[in-house]
Motif scaffolding. Structure first.
Motif, PDB file in Angstrom:
ATOM      1  N   LEU A 168      54.180  49.782  38.558  1.00 39.52           N
ATOM      2  CA  LEU A 168      52.705  50.422  38.992  1.00 39.52           C
ATOM      3  C   LEU A 168      52.023  50.590  37.779  1.00 39.52           C
ATOM      4  O   LEU A 168      50.719  50.622  37.524  1.00 39.52           O
ATOM      5  N   GLY A 169      52.865  51.163  36.830  1.00 36.20           N
ATOM      6  CA  GLY A 169      52.163  51.519  35.353  1.00 36.20           C
ATOM      7  C   GLY A 169      51.555  50.418  34.680  1.00 36.20           C
ATOM      8  O   GLY A 169      50.386  50.374  33.997  1.00 36.20           O
ATOM      9  N   GLY A 170      52.372  49.211  34.780  1.00 37.25           N
ATOM     10  CA  GLY A 170      51.822  48.052  34.160  1.00 37.25           C
ATOM     11  C   GLY A 170      50.439  47.659  34.794  1.00 37.25           C
ATOM     12  O   GLY A 170      49.662  47.072  34.217  1.00 37.25           O
ATOM     13  N   THR A 171      50.495  47.802  36.172  1.00 36.98           N
ATOM     14  CA  THR A 171      49.263  47.306  36.829  1.00 36.98           C
ATOM     15  C   THR A 171      48.229  48.188  36.462  1.00 36.98           C
ATOM     16  O   THR A 171      46.918  47.674  36.133  1.00 36.98           O
ATOM     17  N   PHE A 172      48.386  49.563  36.388  1.00 38.41           N
ATOM     18  CA  PHE A 172      47.157  50.556  36.014  1.00 38.41           C
ATOM     19  C   PHE A 172      46.657  50.281  34.593  1.00 38.41           C
ATOM     20  O   PHE A 172      45.563  50.115  34.327  1.00 38.41           O
ATOM     21  N   VAL A 173      47.576  49.981  33.792  1.00 39.92           N
ATOM     22  CA  VAL A 173      47.358  49.384  32.226  1.00 39.92           C
ATOM     23  C   VAL A 173      46.302  48.277  32.365  1.00 39.92           C
ATOM     24  O   VAL A 173      45.112  48.071  31.556  1.00 39.92           O
ATOM     25  N   ALA A 174      46.916  47.374  32.949  1.00 36.93           N
ATOM     26  CA  ALA A 174      46.172  45.899  33.331  1.00 36.93           C
ATOM     27  C   ALA A 174      44.697  46.230  33.906  1.00 36.93           C
ATOM     28  O   ALA A 174      43.431  45.721  33.565  1.00 36.93           O
ATOM     29  N   HIS A 175      44.773  47.060  34.754  1.00 41.69           N
ATOM     30  CA  HIS A 175      43.414  47.634  35.428  1.00 41.69           C
ATOM     31  C   HIS A 175      42.185  48.181  34.281  1.00 41.69           C
ATOM     32  O   HIS A 175      41.260  47.951  34.261  1.00 41.69           O
ATOM     33  N   VAL A 176      43.016  49.209  33.411  1.00 45.78           N
ATOM     34  CA  VAL A 176      42.115  49.567  32.141  1.00 45.78           C
ATOM     35  C   VAL A 176      41.541  48.320  31.551  1.00 45.78           C
ATOM     36  O   VAL A 176      40.418  48.479  30.936  1.00 45.78           O
ATOM     37  N   ILE A 177      42.528  47.525  31.418  1.00 45.96           N
ATOM     38  CA  ILE A 177      42.173  46.405  30.344  1.00 45.96           C
ATOM     39  C   ILE A 177      41.140  45.825  30.782  1.00 45.96           C
ATOM     40  O   ILE A 177      39.980  45.252  30.272  1.00 45.96           O
ATOM     41  N   VAL A 178      41.196  45.256  32.079  1.00 46.24           N
ATOM     42  CA  VAL A 178      40.045  44.742  32.879  1.00 46.24           C
ATOM     43  C   VAL A 178      38.715  45.298  32.874  1.00 46.24           C
ATOM     44  O   VAL A 178      37.547  44.721  32.685  1.00 46.24           O
ATOM     45  N   SER A 179      38.586  46.628  33.077  1.00 48.38           N
ATOM     46  CA  SER A 179      37.696  47.568  33.258  1.00 48.38           C
ATOM     47  C   SER A 179      36.942  47.427  31.815  1.00 48.38           C
ATOM     48  O   SER A 179      35.710  47.207  31.964  1.00 48.38           O
ATOM     49  N   GLY A 181      37.393  45.360  29.425  1.00 47.21           N
ATOM     50  CA  GLY A 181      36.681  44.027  28.932  1.00 47.21           C
ATOM     51  C   GLY A 181      35.633  43.704  30.110  1.00 47.21           C
ATOM     52  O   GLY A 181      34.622  42.955  29.254  1.00 47.21           O
ATOM     53  N   SER A 182      35.398  44.005  31.034  1.00 47.51           N
ATOM     54  CA  SER A 182      34.212  43.725  31.734  1.00 47.51           C
ATOM     55  C   SER A 182      33.159  44.644  31.231  1.00 47.51           C
ATOM     56  O   SER A 182      31.981  43.949  31.134  1.00 47.51           O
ATOM     57  N   GLU A 183      33.281  45.688  30.691  1.00 45.96           N
ATOM     58  CA  GLU A 183      32.169  46.556  30.186  1.00 45.96           C
ATOM     59  C   GLU A 183      31.842  45.710  28.850  1.00 45.96           C
ATOM     60  O   GLU A 183      30.726  45.699  28.509  1.00 45.96           O
ATOM     61  N   ILE A 184      32.579  45.344  28.337  1.00 49.04           N
ATOM     62  CA  ILE A 184      32.402  44.618  26.999  1.00 49.04           C
ATOM     63  C   ILE A 184      31.662  43.129  27.239  1.00 49.04           C
ATOM     64  O   ILE A 184      30.603  42.951  26.510  1.00 49.04           O
ATOM     65  N   LEU A 185      32.252  42.641  28.089  1.00 47.58           N
ATOM     66  CA  LEU A 185      31.527  41.302  28.659  1.00 47.58           C
ATOM     67  C   LEU A 185      30.079  41.603  28.841  1.00 47.58           C
ATOM     68  O   LEU A 185      29.237  40.833  28.715  1.00 47.58           O
ATOM     69  N   ASN A 186      30.017  42.581  29.613  1.00 44.54           N
ATOM     70  CA  ASN A 186      28.556  43.024  30.139  1.00 44.54           C
ATOM     71  C   ASN A 186      27.674  43.356  29.124  1.00 44.54           C
ATOM     72  O   ASN A 186      26.552  42.885  29.035  1.00 44.54           O
ATOM     73  N   HIS A 187      28.126  44.083  28.133  1.00 40.04           N
ATOM     74  CA  HIS A 187      27.269  44.274  26.890  1.00 40.04           C
ATOM     75  C   HIS A 187      26.870  43.052  26.142  1.00 40.04           C
ATOM     76  O   HIS A 187      25.899  43.334  25.798  1.00 40.04           O
ATOM     77  N   LEU A 188      27.904  42.399  25.878  1.00 39.00           N
ATOM     78  CA  LEU A 188      27.716  41.247  25.016  1.00 39.00           C
ATOM     79  C   LEU A 188      26.472  40.504  25.675  1.00 39.00           C
ATOM     80  O   LEU A 188      25.661  39.705  25.208  1.00 39.00           O
ATOM     81  N   HIS A 189      26.948  40.146  27.344  1.00 41.34           N
ATOM     82  CA  HIS A 189      25.728  39.408  28.025  1.00 41.34           C
ATOM     83  C   HIS A 189      24.518  40.152  27.887  1.00 41.34           C
ATOM     84  O   HIS A 189      23.320  39.303  27.670  1.00 41.34           O
TER      85      HIS A 189
END
Length: 374
Positions: A168-179, A181-189
């Motif tokens: 569960l902890g790894g999943t939440f960490v992955a969730h934070v990474i995706v969030s 990363g998505s913000e960075i990608l949106n900003h770059l876009h």
């Protein structure tokens, strides 16, 4: 309905996702074969607590064969059922992960492998997809725990609590990474989109600054820049002719029929010029009712024929706005010759245009015809 750009972007995104799935499937082959040779090396060179038959059949060949079959199945799903590719990928990675964990659960740290399917889902930047491998890891752990007494006996109470918490902890960490990363990608876009918009605006502004708004030809300022450059090329041997065209009696047209009609005449003359010149030639509205042409890569006779075609084409038009009258132009034409600088060439052509006006208008005057003017 999606725009064509949106559809294209979606298809490109899907293609990239499918490419990553293929890469993961290839990496699973590497994982399986590394595990195969690691197990074989451990049996051959270390004190391995198993008979040769048990090792080769139950630890090496059967598990490896099952993992290979899972990869082959996932690859088949990927090729034939694209919409199920993600699920096949996560099922395969879960099966490989827990097969390796089960065969090596005496190595305490081996359970960390259960994070591999979870973090492999990060690459797709889809928060919902993260929970599929997470639930599969939890299901696989509980299945092994309740189905295999040896596995259950080996685990401590701390392991029973820490492994699900670890998942569960790894999943939440992955969730934070995706969030993140998505913000960075949106900003770059957005940054790239803003940059593209700025480039387009600059291109539009550059075009506006170089062209005449009424005729869409180059304006006087940009013509002078092109004229300087063209003259430099002419001094290196490039054939260059300069023509000046002036609408006859244009002030009378404006005074009699109004400036709107005058503007239409200017626009039509500009369009006729554009229709007759080649892509290498340069046309400009030099000022008022006067136009300038830079003609390249033509003989003098070809340049003369070009401007004459423009003059004759215009002279044949009858204008309803001018009570069915015609509009004519007078033209001066001369070639760039040795001994002439750019100011002298322009003055010479301007003199030819003046002679055309003085000698009856609606004609082209060149060095061949100026001597015959009274």
């Amino acid at each position: 309905m999606k725009s064509s750009d949106s559809v294209f972007d979606h298809l490109e995104h899907v293609n990239k996702q499918q490419k990553w799935i293929r890469n993961f499937l290839r990496s699973y082959w590497v994982v399986v074969f590394i595990h195969f040779f690691a197990q074989l090396g451990a049996f051959l060179f270390l004190d391995y607590p198993a008979t040769a038959y048990h090792f080769f059949v139950h630890i090496l060949l059967i598990p490896t064969s099952c993992m290979v079959l899972m990869i082959v199945w996932a690859d088949w799903i990927h090729r034939t059922r694209l919409q199920l590719s993600y699920y096949a990928l996560f099922l395969t990675s879960t099966f490989i992960t827990w097969t390796i964990i089960y065969l090596n659960y005496d190595i305490r740290i081996i359970t960390a492998l259960c994070l591999m399917p979870i973090f492999s889902a990060v690459i797709f930047f889809n928060k919902r997809l993260l929970w599929i491998p997470a639930l599969l890891q939890m299901f696989a752990f509980l299945t092994l725990y309740f189905a295999d007494p040896h596995f259950r006996t080996f685990l401590t109470p701390f392991d029973v609590i820490s492994i699900p918490a670890f998942i569960l902890g790894g999943t939440f960490v992955a969730h934070v990474i995706v969030s993140s990363g998505s913000e960075i990608l949106n900003h770059l876009h957005h940054t790239m989109q803003s940059k593209q918009d700025l480039i387009v605006k600059n291109a539009i502004m550059s075009k506006i600054s170089k062209t005449d708004g009424l005729t869409n030809l180059y304006n006087q300022v940009s013509f002078k820049d092109y004229y300087d450059t063209a003259f430099d090329y002419a001094s290196q041997g490039v054939t260059l002719h300069l023509a000046l065209l002036d609408i006859d009696n244009f002030k009378l047209i404006n005074d009699t029929y109004g400036h709107q009609v005058g503007d239409k005449v200017l626009g039509t003359v500009a369009q006729i010029i554009q229709d007759h010149i080649s892509s290498s030639d340069i046309a400009a509205r030099y000022g008022g009712e006067e136009f300038a042409l830079l003609i390249f890569d033509k003989t003098f006779d070809e340049a003369y024929a070009l401007v004459e075609n423009i003059r004759r084409h215009l002279a044949r038009l009858h204008w309803a706005e001018l009570d069915n009258q015609t509009v004519t132009i007078s033209i001066g034409l001369h070639s760039c010759e040795p001994g002439l600088n750019k100011e002298q060439l322009f003055e010479q052509v301007d003199q030819y245009l003046y002679h055309a006006k003085r000698s009856g208008k609606n004609k082209t005057i060149t060095s061949h015809s100026v001597g015959s003017i009274a």
